[in-house]
Design an enzyme around this catalytic site. Structure first.
Site, PDB file in Angstrom:
ATOM      1  N   SER A  74      28.358 -18.483  40.638  1.00 37.17           N
ATOM      2  CA  SER A  74      27.921 -19.330  39.880  1.00 37.17           C
ATOM      3  C   SER A  74      29.071 -20.137  39.097  1.00 37.17           C
ATOM      4  O   SER A  74      28.958 -21.280  38.370  1.00 37.17           O
ATOM      5  CB  SER A  74      27.040 -18.908  38.412  1.00 37.17           C
TER       6      SER A  74
ATOM      7  N   LYS B 176      31.058 -18.138  32.325  1.00 33.89           N
ATOM      8  CA  LYS B 176      30.562 -19.364  32.143  1.00 33.89           C
ATOM      9  C   LYS B 176      31.869 -20.156  31.577  1.00 33.89           C
ATOM     10  O   LYS B 176      32.987 -19.871  31.107  1.00 33.89           O
ATOM     11  CB  LYS B 176      29.511 -19.880  31.431  1.00 33.89           C
TER      12      LYS B 176
END
EC number: 3.4.21.89
Length: 202
Positions: A46, A92
């Site tokens: 990701s 993230k």
């Protein structure tokens, strides 16, 4: 004349001292790991191409005790979301800060209606996101402003990331620390901190 301790007694004393030192070192290591820094491993795709599966990072766990996350910091989060298995951490990038009005239009970031460059976007196909605003973030109740104490986070590989677009805004207390330095593999050794002067409003 003073009698020397037996060999067995000297060995026992040395072993006790060694055990004491090992306990101290173990305790210090646990404290450093819990409150100062630790090593984190990236699992999944990701955050590609910035971070790759298996990459090892030094996680700064102390800075956010005194400061707040900044835009584009890469952070490790312990999310409270039914979209993420319990106990699983995610990594993230911070995109939106408290009090900001954030939107994506045409795969470009707008903060308070100002275009902000994302220099880490090098693959507009895999790093593409559909248009959205903070008001559309799950759990934000249609509020167009990020509430105090909350952050909007996205994966760099936006077509393969579960992030604020699905799990909602992230409260600061769920952010465990900032990815400060990549230590493995060798060809990825680098600082990961973004300097404020590198953030360009266009």
């Amino acid at each position: 004349m003073e009698k020397k301790p037996s060999l067995a007694k000297r060995i026992a004393v040395s072993a006790a001292k060694l055990f004491g030192w090992l306990c101290i070192i173990f305790s210090i290591t646990l404290l450093l790991n819990a409150f100062v820094f630790s090593v984190a491993m990236v699992e999944g795709i990701s955050m590609e191409p910035t971070l790759v599966d298996g990459e090892r990072l030094i996680l700064d766990r102390i800075s956010y005790r005194f400061t707040n996350p900044s835009r584009f910091d890469i952070v490790v989060i312990d999310p409270d979301s039914d979209r993420i298995p319990e106990g699983e951490l995610i990594i993230k990038r911070v995109i939106g800060l408290p009090g900001e009005k954030v939107a994506f239009r045409g795969n470009q970031l707008y903060v308070d209606n100002e275009l902000v460059a994302e220099d880490f976007i090098v693959d507009p196909v895999n790093q593409y996101t559909n248009d959205f605003t903070v008001a559309q973030i799950p759990g934000n109740g249609g509020n167009s402003i990020i509430p105090e104490g909350y952050y909007l986070v996205l994966g760099d590989n936006r077509t393969h990331s579960v992030d604020s677009r699905q799990i909602g805004l992230v409260p600061k207390e769920q952010i465990l620390g900032k990815a400060a330095f990549s230590i493995w593999p060798i060809d990825k050794i680098q600082f990961l901190t973004v300097k404020p002067e590198d953030i360009n409003e266009l």
